[in-house]
Design a protein around this motif. Structure first.
Motif, PDB file in Angstrom:
ATOM      1  N   THR A   7       0.834  -1.205   0.000  1.00 48.93           N
ATOM      2  CA  THR A   7       0.000   0.000   0.000  1.00 48.93           C
ATOM      3  C   THR A   7       0.867   1.252   0.000  1.00 48.93           C
ATOM      4  O   THR A   7       0.594   2.210  -0.736  1.00 48.93           O
ATOM      5  CB  THR A   7      -0.954  -0.007   1.204  1.00 48.93           C
ATOM      6  N   LEU A   8       1.921   1.253   0.789  1.00 48.58           N
ATOM      7  CA  LEU A   8       2.821   2.408   0.811  1.00 48.58           C
ATOM      8  C   LEU A   8       3.561   2.566  -0.510  1.00 48.58           C
ATOM      9  O   LEU A   8       3.771   3.697  -0.976  1.00 48.58           O
ATOM     10  CB  LEU A   8       3.787   2.312   1.984  1.00 48.58           C
ATOM     11  N   ASN A   9       3.946   1.459  -1.148  1.00 50.50           N
ATOM     12  CA  ASN A   9       4.592   1.545  -2.465  1.00 50.50           C
ATOM     13  C   ASN A   9       3.637   2.151  -3.492  1.00 50.50           C
ATOM     14  O   ASN A   9       4.044   2.978  -4.313  1.00 50.50           O
ATOM     15  CB  ASN A   9       5.060   0.166  -2.933  1.00 50.50           C
ATOM     16  N   ILE A  10       2.392   1.743  -3.434  1.00 51.58           N
ATOM     17  CA  ILE A  10       1.384   2.298  -4.341  1.00 51.58           C
ATOM     18  C   ILE A  10       1.215   3.791  -4.067  1.00 51.58           C
ATOM     19  O   ILE A  10       1.163   4.596  -5.002  1.00 51.58           O
ATOM     20  CB  ILE A  10       0.044   1.545  -4.194  1.00 51.58           C
ATOM     21  N   ALA A  11       1.154   4.165  -2.802  1.00 57.09           N
ATOM     22  CA  ALA A  11       0.990   5.574  -2.433  1.00 57.09           C
ATOM     23  C   ALA A  11       2.142   6.426  -2.969  1.00 57.09           C
ATOM     24  O   ALA A  11       1.919   7.510  -3.525  1.00 57.09           O
ATOM     25  CB  ALA A  11       0.880   5.718  -0.916  1.00 57.09           C
ATOM     26  N   VAL A  12       3.356   5.941  -2.816  1.00 52.03           N
ATOM     27  CA  VAL A  12       4.520   6.679  -3.323  1.00 52.03           C
ATOM     28  C   VAL A  12       4.420   6.836  -4.844  1.00 52.03           C
ATOM     29  O   VAL A  12       4.651   7.922  -5.384  1.00 52.03           O
ATOM     30  CB  VAL A  12       5.834   5.971  -2.919  1.00 52.03           C
ATOM     31  N   ASN A  13       4.051   5.770  -5.523  1.00 52.03           N
ATOM     32  CA  ASN A  13       3.918   5.846  -6.977  1.00 52.03           C
ATOM     33  C   ASN A  13       2.820   6.814  -7.400  1.00 52.03           C
ATOM     34  O   ASN A  13       2.969   7.527  -8.400  1.00 52.03           O
ATOM     35  CB  ASN A  13       3.659   4.467  -7.579  1.00 52.03           C
ATOM     36  N   MET A  14       1.741   6.876  -6.649  1.00 55.04           N
ATOM     37  CA  MET A  14       0.668   7.802  -6.993  1.00 55.04           C
ATOM     38  C   MET A  14       1.162   9.246  -6.884  1.00 55.04           C
ATOM     39  O   MET A  14       0.815  10.096  -7.716  1.00 55.04           O
ATOM     40  CB  MET A  14      -0.559   7.571  -6.112  1.00 55.04           C
ATOM     41  N   GLY A  15       1.983   9.517  -5.897  1.00 53.11           N
ATOM     42  CA  GLY A  15       2.590  10.849  -5.784  1.00 53.11           C
ATOM     43  C   GLY A  15       3.503  11.151  -6.956  1.00 53.11           C
ATOM     44  O   GLY A  15       3.506  12.268  -7.492  1.00 53.11           O
ATOM     45  N   ARG A  16       4.278  10.172  -7.361  1.00 54.43           N
ATOM     46  CA  ARG A  16       5.152  10.352  -8.530  1.00 54.43           C
ATOM     47  C   ARG A  16       4.335  10.580  -9.795  1.00 54.43           C
ATOM     48  O   ARG A  16       4.693  11.410 -10.632  1.00 54.43           O
ATOM     49  CB  ARG A  16       6.039   9.127  -8.712  1.00 54.43           C
ATOM     50  N   LEU A  17       3.251   9.837  -9.937  1.00 55.91           N
ATOM     51  CA  LEU A  17       2.388  10.010 -11.110  1.00 55.91           C
ATOM     52  C   LEU A  17       1.856  11.435 -11.179  1.00 55.91           C
ATOM     53  O   LEU A  17       1.785  12.028 -12.270  1.00 55.91           O
ATOM     54  CB  LEU A  17       1.241   9.003 -11.078  1.00 55.91           C
ATOM     55  N   PRO A  54     -12.842  -1.536   2.214  1.00 54.66           N
ATOM     56  CA  PRO A  54     -13.633  -0.513   1.505  1.00 54.66           C
ATOM     57  C   PRO A  54     -12.762   0.537   0.810  1.00 54.66           C
ATOM     58  O   PRO A  54     -13.028   0.927  -0.334  1.00 54.66           O
ATOM     59  CB  PRO A  54     -14.490   0.119   2.608  1.00 54.66           C
ATOM     60  N   THR A  55     -11.713   0.969   1.486  1.00 51.70           N
ATOM     61  CA  THR A  55     -10.786   1.929   0.874  1.00 51.70           C
ATOM     62  C   THR A  55     -10.118   1.324  -0.337  1.00 51.70           C
ATOM     63  O   THR A  55      -9.999   1.968  -1.384  1.00 51.70           O
ATOM     64  CB  THR A  55      -9.715   2.367   1.892  1.00 51.70           C
ATOM     65  N   LEU A  87      -3.954   6.689   0.729  1.00 52.14           N
ATOM     66  CA  LEU A  87      -3.301   5.400   0.960  1.00 52.14           C
ATOM     67  C   LEU A  87      -2.192   5.488   1.991  1.00 52.14           C
ATOM     68  O   LEU A  87      -1.966   4.544   2.753  1.00 52.14           O
ATOM     69  CB  LEU A  87      -2.785   4.819  -0.349  1.00 52.14           C
ATOM     70  N   THR A  88      -1.491   6.611   2.032  1.00 51.93           N
ATOM     71  CA  THR A  88      -0.452   6.788   3.053  1.00 51.93           C
ATOM     72  C   THR A  88      -1.071   6.716   4.446  1.00 51.93           C
ATOM     73  O   THR A  88      -0.547   6.055   5.334  1.00 51.93           O
ATOM     74  CB  THR A  88       0.273   8.122   2.855  1.00 51.93           C
ATOM     75  N   HIS A  89      -2.201   7.366   4.617  1.00 54.18           N
ATOM     76  CA  HIS A  89      -2.855   7.380   5.920  1.00 54.18           C
ATOM     77  C   HIS A  89      -3.550   6.054   6.250  1.00 54.18           C
ATOM     78  O   HIS A  89      -3.600   5.660   7.419  1.00 54.18           O
ATOM     79  CB  HIS A  89      -3.859   8.527   6.009  1.00 54.18           C
TER      80      HIS A  89
END
Length: 94
Positions: A7-17, A54-55, A87-89
């Motif tokens: 989840t944290l890896n996805i969150a970081v990638n979303m920020g990069r995107l 749900p998230t 996702l970070t939270h």
């Protein structure tokens, strides 16, 4: 990897995107969408807390829309950044 790590890896990638969309770097956006899809696939196969589900389902629906409607503009980038924050939270719930 654990659900939290994925989840944290996805969150970081979303920020990069978000950043690369705003910079007009389409090749990097495409690269990280593909990588993020792999993380999502791995997270699908990993146990997730019922509190996180749900998230996660909401994210997957929005992420699918982002993947199929890539626009290099502020609205698209804001959608990616919003999910980076959410996702970070929520990773602690995963």
């Amino acid at each position: 990897m654990t659900a939290k790590e994925l989840t944290l890896n996805i969150a970081v990638n979303m920020g990069r995107l978000c950043r690369w969309a705003m910079e007009g770097r389409r090749a990097r956006v495409d690269q990280f969408l593909k990588e993020t899809q792999e993380y999502v696939k791995a997270l699908d196969a990993t146990y997730k807390s019922p509190r996180f589900l749900p998230t996660y389902e909401w994210f997957k629906k929005d992420f699918d829309l982002l993947c199929h409607n890539v626009e290099m503009n502020a609205d698209w980038a804001e959608g990616a950044l919003t999910w980076a924050n959410i996702l970070t939270h929520r990773a602690s719930l995963a």
